[in-house]
Design a protein around this motif. Structure first.
Motif, PDB file in Angstrom:
ATOM      1  N   ARG A   1       0.891  -1.367  -0.163  1.00 57.59           N
ATOM      2  CA  ARG A   1      -0.023   0.157  -0.056  1.00 57.59           C
ATOM      3  C   ARG A   1       0.891   1.312   0.029  1.00 57.59           C
ATOM      4  O   ARG A   1       0.522   2.252  -0.610  1.00 57.59           O
ATOM      5  CB  ARG A   1      -0.958   0.004   1.072  1.00 57.59           C
ATOM      6  CG  ARG A   1      -2.058  -1.103   1.082  1.00 57.59           C
ATOM      7  CD  ARG A   1      -3.110  -0.768   2.155  1.00 57.59           C
ATOM      8  NE  ARG A   1      -2.472  -1.039   3.565  1.00 57.59           N
ATOM      9  CZ  ARG A   1      -2.555  -2.100   4.242  1.00 57.59           C
ATOM     10  NH1 ARG A   1      -3.024  -3.287   3.646  1.00 57.59           N
ATOM     11  NH2 ARG A   1      -1.895  -2.062   5.457  1.00 57.59           N
ATOM     12  N   SER A   2       1.967   1.144   0.861  1.00 58.97           N
ATOM     13  CA  SER A   2       2.767   2.285   0.965  1.00 58.97           C
ATOM     14  C   SER A   2       3.595   2.872  -0.588  1.00 58.97           C
ATOM     15  O   SER A   2       3.628   3.917  -0.988  1.00 58.97           O
ATOM     16  CB  SER A   2       3.993   2.303   2.001  1.00 58.97           C
ATOM     17  OG  SER A   2       3.356   2.223   3.460  1.00 58.97           O
ATOM     18  N   ILE A   3       3.999   1.570  -1.386  1.00 62.82           N
ATOM     19  CA  ILE A   3       4.680   1.712  -2.609  1.00 62.82           C
ATOM     20  C   ILE A   3       3.680   2.271  -3.374  1.00 62.82           C
ATOM     21  O   ILE A   3       3.986   3.252  -4.133  1.00 62.82           O
ATOM     22  CB  ILE A   3       5.176   0.565  -2.856  1.00 62.82           C
ATOM     23  CG1 ILE A   3       6.338   0.163  -1.904  1.00 62.82           C
ATOM     24  CG2 ILE A   3       5.572   0.554  -4.363  1.00 62.82           C
ATOM     25  CD1 ILE A   3       6.750  -1.230  -2.258  1.00 62.82           C
ATOM     26  N   GLY A   4       2.290   2.028  -3.418  1.00 61.22           N
ATOM     27  CA  GLY A   4       1.126   2.524  -4.249  1.00 61.22           C
ATOM     28  C   GLY A   4       1.075   3.978  -4.050  1.00 61.22           C
ATOM     29  O   GLY A   4       0.774   4.735  -4.811  1.00 61.22           O
ATOM     30  N   ASP A   5       1.145   4.402  -2.603  1.00 64.51           N
ATOM     31  CA  ASP A   5       0.969   5.855  -2.408  1.00 64.51           C
ATOM     32  C   ASP A   5       2.138   6.553  -2.707  1.00 64.51           C
ATOM     33  O   ASP A   5       1.997   7.715  -3.398  1.00 64.51           O
ATOM     34  CB  ASP A   5       0.908   5.882  -0.787  1.00 64.51           C
ATOM     35  CG  ASP A   5      -0.303   5.520  -0.211  1.00 64.51           C
ATOM     36  OD1 ASP A   5      -1.401   5.371  -0.820  1.00 64.51           O
ATOM     37  OD2 ASP A   5      -0.397   5.182   1.131  1.00 64.51           O
ATOM     38  N   LEU A   6       3.274   6.024  -2.681  1.00 61.73           N
ATOM     39  CA  LEU A   6       4.577   6.665  -3.431  1.00 61.73           C
ATOM     40  C   LEU A   6       4.446   6.767  -4.819  1.00 61.73           C
ATOM     41  O   LEU A   6       4.840   7.901  -5.433  1.00 61.73           O
ATOM     42  CB  LEU A   6       5.807   5.814  -3.161  1.00 61.73           C
ATOM     43  CG  LEU A   6       6.152   5.969  -1.912  1.00 61.73           C
ATOM     44  CD1 LEU A   6       7.362   4.840  -1.344  1.00 61.73           C
ATOM     45  CD2 LEU A   6       6.663   7.210  -1.077  1.00 61.73           C
ATOM     46  N   GLU A   7       3.907   5.664  -5.436  1.00 62.71           N
ATOM     47  CA  GLU A   7       3.895   5.958  -6.764  1.00 62.71           C
ATOM     48  C   GLU A   7       2.624   7.004  -7.130  1.00 62.71           C
ATOM     49  O   GLU A   7       3.014   7.686  -8.359  1.00 62.71           O
ATOM     50  CB  GLU A   7       3.127   4.419  -7.335  1.00 62.71           C
ATOM     51  CG  GLU A   7       3.085   4.154  -8.827  1.00 62.71           C
ATOM     52  CD  GLU A   7       2.784   2.752  -9.272  1.00 62.71           C
ATOM     53  OE1 GLU A   7       3.148   2.509 -10.393  1.00 62.71           O
ATOM     54  OE2 GLU A   7       1.969   2.181  -8.473  1.00 62.71           O
ATOM     55  N   SER A   8       1.577   6.919  -6.484  1.00 62.66           N
ATOM     56  CA  SER A   8       0.493   8.208  -6.785  1.00 62.66           C
ATOM     57  C   SER A   8       1.238   9.408  -6.544  1.00 62.66           C
ATOM     58  O   SER A   8       1.026  10.390  -7.346  1.00 62.66           O
ATOM     59  CB  SER A   8      -0.541   7.908  -5.722  1.00 62.66           C
ATOM     60  OG  SER A   8      -1.324   6.672  -6.240  1.00 62.66           O
ATOM     61  N   GLY A   9       2.239   9.570  -5.593  1.00 60.76           N
ATOM     62  CA  GLY A   9       2.839  10.947  -5.119  1.00 60.76           C
ATOM     63  C   GLY A   9       3.755  11.240  -6.303  1.00 60.76           C
ATOM     64  O   GLY A   9       3.675  12.686  -6.691  1.00 60.76           O
ATOM     65  N   VAL A  10       4.478  10.399  -6.682  1.00 61.84           N
ATOM     66  CA  VAL A  10       5.552  10.590  -7.875  1.00 61.84           C
ATOM     67  C   VAL A  10       4.767  11.196  -9.253  1.00 61.84           C
ATOM     68  O   VAL A  10       5.114  12.186  -9.967  1.00 61.84           O
ATOM     69  CB  VAL A  10       6.417   9.715  -8.243  1.00 61.84           C
ATOM     70  CG1 VAL A  10       7.210   9.885  -9.686  1.00 61.84           C
ATOM     71  CG2 VAL A  10       7.282   9.426  -6.913  1.00 61.84           C
ATOM     72  N   GLU A  11       3.490  10.322  -9.495  1.00 54.19           N
ATOM     73  CA  GLU A  11       2.622  10.722 -10.492  1.00 54.19           C
ATOM     74  C   GLU A  11       2.093  12.141 -10.286  1.00 54.19           C
ATOM     75  O   GLU A  11       2.294  12.862 -11.369  1.00 54.19           O
ATOM     76  CB  GLU A  11       1.547   9.909 -10.582  1.00 54.19           C
ATOM     77  CG  GLU A  11       0.738  10.071 -11.948  1.00 54.19           C
ATOM     78  CD  GLU A  11      -0.424   8.990 -11.920  1.00 54.19           C
ATOM     79  OE1 GLU A  11      -1.380   9.151 -13.111  1.00 54.19           O
ATOM     80  OE2 GLU A  11      -0.511   8.323 -11.085  1.00 54.19           O
TER      81      GLU A  11
END
Length: 237
Positions: A208-218
């Motif tokens: 979930r955290s990696i998914g949040d990071l992915e959204s943040g970078v996007e």
């Protein structure tokens, strides 16, 4: 992209916006460099950074800033900063690819864990991916020599770029340690759960955290593109 100017009857002055962005950058820099920074810290930092770039874009779009940026001396500095910003865009793309690969590795780990099989191969693959992401930052110099004649706007853009690189580098460093550091013993003892269940919960939280990071970078990537478009628009006036 058209610039969106403030429509309020009492807009903030360019100097006020300048000071606000500068304070936000200083605060974020301290947060990113903190030894106690976590994945959640970086997720929040990416959102804050996107907001900062939004503030910079508003500054770019003010008539006074556009006039200053188009000045002959500042134009050279702005064009140089536009060139450097491409490095950050490339980094964002690379990090998004890394996040996608890390999520897939974590998902594989979960499947292997459920089957009760040996997970060392997947753990090594995860660590290898995270450390591979770290290596790309060694080729980048975060220290940029800014000309003393550069406008404060250009210097703010340079500071934002350097903090962006530092945040992404810190993120890759933190991610590389998530599976290496054992955390289950205390949790298992407290909650009386098996090690396997504990590990599964941690892996799902990591996913979930990696998914949040992915959204943040996007989100950050989109703001960077908006900044570039606004700068190019300003230079074309």
């Amino acid at each position: 992209m058209a610039c969106h100017l403030r429509s309020a009857s009492t807009p903030s002055s360019p100097r006020s916006n300048n000071t606000q962005v500068e304070q936000q950058l200083q605060s974020l820099s301290s947060t990113v460099s903190s030894p106690s920074a976590t994945i959640d810290t970086m997720c929040h930092g990416l959102r804050r950074l996107a907001d900062i770039y939004g503030g910079i874009e508003k500054m770019i779009c003010t008539p006074s800033s556009q006039a200053s940026l188009c000045h002959t001396l500042q134009r050279v500095a702005v064009e140089a900063e536009l060139g450097r910003s491409l490095v950050v865009l490339d980094l964002c793309n690379a990090m998004q690819e890394t996040f996608m690969e890390l999520k897939m590795t974590v998902q594989e780990l979960l499947l292997v864990l459920k089957r009760g099989e040996e997970t060392s191969a997947q753990v090594k693959a995860y660590v290898r991916l995270a450390k591979k992401a770290q290596k790309q930052f060694k080729k980048i110099s975060k220290k940029t020599a800014s000309d003393k004649n550069d406008s404060r706007m250009v210097m703010l853009m340079a500071e934002a770029r350097e903090i962006t690189i530092s945040l992404l580098e810190s993120t890759s460093s933190i991610l590389s340690k998530q599976i290496e550091v054992p955390k289950c013993s205390l949790v298992s003892k407290t909650l009386h759960k098996s090690k396997a269940v504990c590990e599964e919960e941690q892996l799902r939280a990591l996913e979930r955290s990696i998914g949040d990071l992915e959204s943040g970078v996007e989100l950050l990537y989109r703001r960077l593109i908006q900044n570039r478009v606004s700068l190019l628009n300003a230079l074309s006036l």
